[in-house]
Design an enzyme around this catalytic site. Structure first.
Site, PDB file in Angstrom:
ATOM      1  CB  THR A  33      -0.960  -0.035   1.208  1.00 55.37           C
ATOM      2  OG1 THR A  33      -1.924   1.014   1.103  1.00 55.37           O
ATOM      3  CG2 THR A  33      -0.221   0.116   2.531  1.00 55.37           C
ATOM      4  CG  ASN A  34       1.131   4.255  -2.407  1.00 57.49           C
ATOM      5  OD1 ASN A  34       2.246   3.769  -2.449  1.00 57.49           O
ATOM      6  ND2 ASN A  34       0.420   4.513  -3.487  1.00 57.49           N
ATOM      7  NE  ARG A  35       4.049   6.746   6.101  1.00 58.96           N
ATOM      8  CZ  ARG A  35       5.018   7.473   6.646  1.00 58.96           C
ATOM      9  NH1 ARG A  35       6.262   7.307   6.266  1.00 58.96           N
ATOM     10  NH2 ARG A  35       4.719   8.373   7.563  1.00 58.96           N
TER      11      ARG A  35
END
Ligand code: CTP
Ligand code: CA
Length: 223
Positions: A33-35
């Protein structure tokens, strides 16, 4: 709420936004995922609703409540976000891509939990995800588009070429290390004339300011 929002300057406009991260499965219990907290995207959705717009928010997983009056569609993966956006794009006046979309997904995601019993890490293969913003921006009768870019350094030249690559009139840039995990933000606006600082403050205040700027430019474009 300041006067320009009480004035409902966006009455009659349909706004489509993406927000939050996407989550790409590795197996049923692991993701890449991305932050992204989703705070900026949700604040913009709220600002658009306050100004009288009809707002659809396509959101990746966040811990945020849906802003009052906003229609939220929840998704997990970039592909799901892509198809939800494409369903609504042609019926929208303005599209704002705030989501931190995973650029790639695992090509060989496993339907069973990967086990460490054989003692070495798995070999993951990646494929590119669709570029949602670029695709919406290339639609023949699509909405007017605004992109976002969270970078670790703000180089005007690189941001300008990212804006052109995406085919959007405005790219909103911020410094990832400055805005992540906080309620405050500082944004810069990149358009065909260059990069200008727009505002610093609480994400909701900056969102209202940015939405005002977006509508002003959208109206100029329509005129
Ligand atoms: N975006 C998108 N779909 C993707 C990747 C990005 O819609 N698959 C959108 C983001 O929501 C954002 C804009 O494109 O509005 C810029 O995202 P960014 O990650 O900065 O651009 P990339 O082209 O992916 O470049 P890079 O990650 O290499 O900096
Ligand atoms: Ca990216």
């Amino acid at each position: 709420v300041c006067a320009q929002f009480q004035a409902k300057t966006m009455q009659g406009l349909k706004i489509l936004l993406t927000a939050g991260p996407t989550c790409e499965p590795i197996d049923p219990v692991r993701v890449i995922t991305n932050r992204s907290s989703g705070k900026t995207g949700y604040a913009l959705a709220q600002a658009a609703h306050e100004a009288g717009a009809q707002v659809t928010l396509i959101s990746g997983p966040t811990n945020l409540p849906c802003p009052h009056g906003v229609t939220r569609l929840s998704v997990q993966t970039a592909q799901q976000m892509h198809s939800a956006v494409m369903k609504h794009a042609n019926d929208s006046d303005i599209f704002i891509g705030v989501a931190a979309v995973a650029d790639w997904r695992v090509a060989n995601a496993s339907s069973e939990k990967l086990k460490k019993t054989d003692g070495h890490p798995p070999h993951l293969e990646f494929v590119m995800n669709p570029d949602i913003l670029a695709e919406v921006a290339s639609l023949a009768n699509g909405p007017w588009c605004v992109g976002f870019a969270a970078e670790t350094s703000l180089a005007a030249k690189e941001l300008q070429s990212k804006r052109q690559r995406k085919g959007v009139p405005i790219l909103v840039a911020n410094l990832a290390q400055q805005v992540m995990d906080t309620d405050h933000t500082t944004i810069h606006l990149v358009d065909e004339t260059g990069m200008t600082a727009l505002g610093t403050g609480h994400k909701l205040d900056v969102a209202r300011q940015l939405m005002t700027e977006i509508v002003k430019r959208y109206r100029q474009h329509q005129a």
